[in-house]
Write an enzyme that holds these catalytic residues in place. Structure first.
Site, PDB file in Angstrom:
ATOM      1  N   ASP A   1      -2.565   6.398  -3.792  1.00  0.00           N
ATOM      2  CA  ASP A   1      -1.420   5.708  -3.269  1.00  0.00           C
ATOM      3  C   ASP A   1      -1.086   4.443  -4.207  1.00  0.00           C
ATOM      4  O   ASP A   1      -1.530   4.185  -5.169  1.00  0.00           O
ATOM      5  CB  ASP A   1      -1.946   5.349  -1.819  1.00  0.00           C
ATOM      6  CG  ASP A   1      -2.533   3.909  -1.825  1.00  0.00           C
ATOM      7  OD1 ASP A   1      -3.414   3.885  -2.546  1.00  0.00           O
ATOM      8  OD2 ASP A   1      -2.697   3.199  -0.801  1.00  0.00           O
TER       9      ASP A   1
ATOM     10  N   ASP B   1      -1.112   1.200  -4.364  1.00  0.00           N
ATOM     11  CA  ASP B   1      -2.260   0.064  -4.862  1.00  0.00           C
ATOM     12  C   ASP B   1      -3.440   1.039  -5.214  1.00  0.00           C
ATOM     13  O   ASP B   1      -4.523   0.013  -5.560  1.00  0.00           O
ATOM     14  CB  ASP B   1      -2.374  -1.012  -3.848  1.00  0.00           C
ATOM     15  CG  ASP B   1      -2.996  -0.541  -2.522  1.00  0.00           C
ATOM     16  OD1 ASP B   1      -2.811   0.776  -2.045  1.00  0.00           O
ATOM     17  OD2 ASP B   1      -3.760  -1.229  -2.025  1.00  0.00           O
TER      18      ASP B   1
ATOM     19  N   ASP C   1      -5.954   2.336  -3.853  1.00  0.00           N
ATOM     20  CA  ASP C   1      -7.355   2.203  -3.188  1.00  0.00           C
ATOM     21  C   ASP C   1      -7.704   3.230  -2.629  1.00  0.00           C
ATOM     22  O   ASP C   1      -8.828   3.868  -2.575  1.00  0.00           O
ATOM     23  CB  ASP C   1      -7.617   1.074  -2.425  1.00  0.00           C
ATOM     24  CG  ASP C   1      -6.318   1.056  -1.239  1.00  0.00           C
ATOM     25  OD1 ASP C   1      -5.483   1.694  -1.279  1.00  0.00           O
ATOM     26  OD2 ASP C   1      -6.409   0.170  -0.316  1.00  0.00           O
TER      27      ASP C   1
ATOM     28  N   SER D   1       1.030  -1.185   0.119  1.00  0.00           N
ATOM     29  CA  SER D   1      -0.091   0.009  -0.119  1.00  0.00           C
ATOM     30  C   SER D   1       0.615   1.261   0.145  1.00  0.00           C
ATOM     31  O   SER D   1       1.952   1.303  -1.039  1.00  0.00           O
ATOM     32  CB  SER D   1      -1.037  -0.205   0.994  1.00  0.00           C
ATOM     33  OG  SER D   1      -1.795   0.784   1.242  1.00  0.00           O
TER      34      SER D   1
HETATM   35 MG    MG Z   1      -3.544   1.634  -0.361  1.00  0.00          MG
END
Ligand code: MG
Length: 454
Positions: A241, A243, A245, A99
């Protein structure tokens, strides 16, 4: 951050070549494969980190060794991987990502068939299976197979475009600046902007996993974005960010409006069209309470942790929810935080209202949210929470939520105190209409904590 392998309800996280090695990754693949059983199918995805291919291969080796079939989704976003896990009818999913942690880190996140992270009970079983090293290894005729699937971006974008009106957004011809931090959002985001007819200035758009700045999407890390929005004369700036999300927003003046506004603005947009309960975690700004109250709907508060918000959304049949860290969740797309859903909603909101973003922000009552943390011995948190509750017991209209530490809501402000699940620290959050009111609330609880801890 202390350099040790973190094994929690959110998955596994560590530093490459030190705590998170190919061996550890393979063992977790074996553990997940053992837990699911031979003959099952698991999706596997990764973000852009250079270590991603290595960890992916190790996890896939462990899974297939235990007879589990692997569907490789390639480099995709976390929400895209979650959606595909559900769409393909997989028995579970794996995402290789750390992340918002910097490049030296990577992690392994495990998903249920719905695409949602494991429950606390499932995560505990996985950890115990990993610790026991009692894996369900198969013989030469029963190891799992591997296949590729490249439909993630298309499936995800179609789901996102179905909840907005792409023609209405297209008609406005917005100019958008997006910082994808050389992460998993690099590929799908330009495809989304094209479908929504937006002209895109794409910063850090190469999917190399070499992050151009500290990857957590917070103000000190996003100075380039604000400048680029001003230079381009764009209607909005977005940052993801690694990844993809989480999503944060910069207004048309290049001003960072704060990660709490992502959920607040998206909620305001959703409630223009549909009325129903919302969900947020206990540390999310009370802006969402004002927005919900104006629409006559309720906000369900869940303990910290994405899985807890999703669980509350399912239990209470919420139409929308998320976290104040820039995480919006619309279950019509996928029941995890999704920056693509967030971007589409904000653009649709701008298209419908024909107002600049700064005006939409100004229409929401603003608050000052303060967060402090300090060392706290294990076990002291409960005593601090108990004494705090007593101290606030006679305040007019005080309500107490004890599902995750203690949160006390007063008419126009709140304060919370909770112990970290992973470190010996305590956190006090307070939000009030003014900075000094928020500080006073934090100090009041800090004083109680000092009396307890010494
Ligand atoms: Mg994330």
């Amino acid at each position: 951050m202390e350099d040790r392998l973190m094994v929690s309800v959110s998955g596994v996280r560590g530093t490459i070549g030190k705590t998170l090695t190919a061996q550890v990754a393979m063992e977790f693949g074996c553990a997940f494969g053992t837990m699911l059983g031979a003959g099952k199918t698991v999706s596997i995805a990764r973000d852009t980190r250079p270590s991603g291919a290595m960890i992916r291969s190790a996890v896939a080796a462990g899974l297939t060794a235990c007879g589990v079939n692997v569907v490789d989704l390639g480099v995709v976003t976390t929400p895209g991987a979650a959606l595909m896990t559900r769409t393909l009818g997989c028995d579970g999913g794996v995402i290789i990502t750390a992340s918002h942690n910097p490049t030296p880190y990577n992690g392994i996140k495990f998903l249920q068939p719905s695409g949602v992270g494991l429950t606390a009970g499932q995560a505990q079983r996985l950890k115990e299976t990993w610790e026991s090293k009692q894996f369900n290894l198969q013989d030469s005729l029963h190891t799992g197979g591997e296949s590729q699937n490249t439909d993630t971006h298309e499936t995800h974008l179609s789901a996102v475009c179905a909840i907005v009106d792409p023609a209405a957004i297209k008609a406005r011809g917005f100019k958008v600046v997006l910082d994808s931090i050389n992460g998993a959002g690099c590929v799908g985001s330009p495809m989304l902007m094209e479908r929504l007819g937006c002209e895109l200035v794409h910063l850090n758009h190469e999917p190399t996993g070499l992050f151009a700045h500290e990857p957590e999407p917070i103000e000190p890390n996003l100075t380039e974005l604000g400048r680029a929005v001003r230079d381009a004369g764009a209607s909005v700036g977005f940052a993801q960010d690694p990844d993809a999300d989480r999503l944060v927003i910069v207004d048309e003046q290049g001003r960072f409006i704060g990660e709490e506004y992502t959920l607040a603005l998206a909620a305001a947009y959703v409630l223009r069209h549909r009325k129903g309960k919302l969900a947020a975690n206990l540390s999310t700004s009370r802006m969402i309470d004002d927005i919900a109250a104006a629409a006559g709907v309720e906000v369900v508060r869940a303990p910290t942790g994405e899985a807890n918000v999703v669980e509350a959304m399912q239990r209470e049949r919420c139409i929308f929810g998320g976290e104040g860290n820039g995480g919006v969740i619309d279950p019509r797309v996928v029941s995890v935080r999704d920056s693509f859903t967030g971007m589409a909603m904000i653009l649709q909101y701008l298209a419908e209202t024909k107002q600049p973003l700064s005006e939409l922000v100004a229409a929401i009552p603003s608050y000052h949210l303060l967060k402090i943390k300090f060392p706290c011995p294990a076990g002291a948190a409960g005593t601090v929470a108990g004494k705090t509750k007593l101290a606030f017991a006679d305040r007019a209209g005080a309500t107490f939520n004890e599902s995750d530490g203690l949160r006390i809501d007063l008419a126009d402000r709140w304060v919370s105190v909770r112990a970290s699940n992973t470190e010996p620290i305590m956190r006090i959050f307070a939000e009030a209409p003014s900075q000094s009111d928020a500080e006073a609330l934090v100090q009041e609880v800090r004083t109680i904590a000092k009396e307890v801890i010494g």
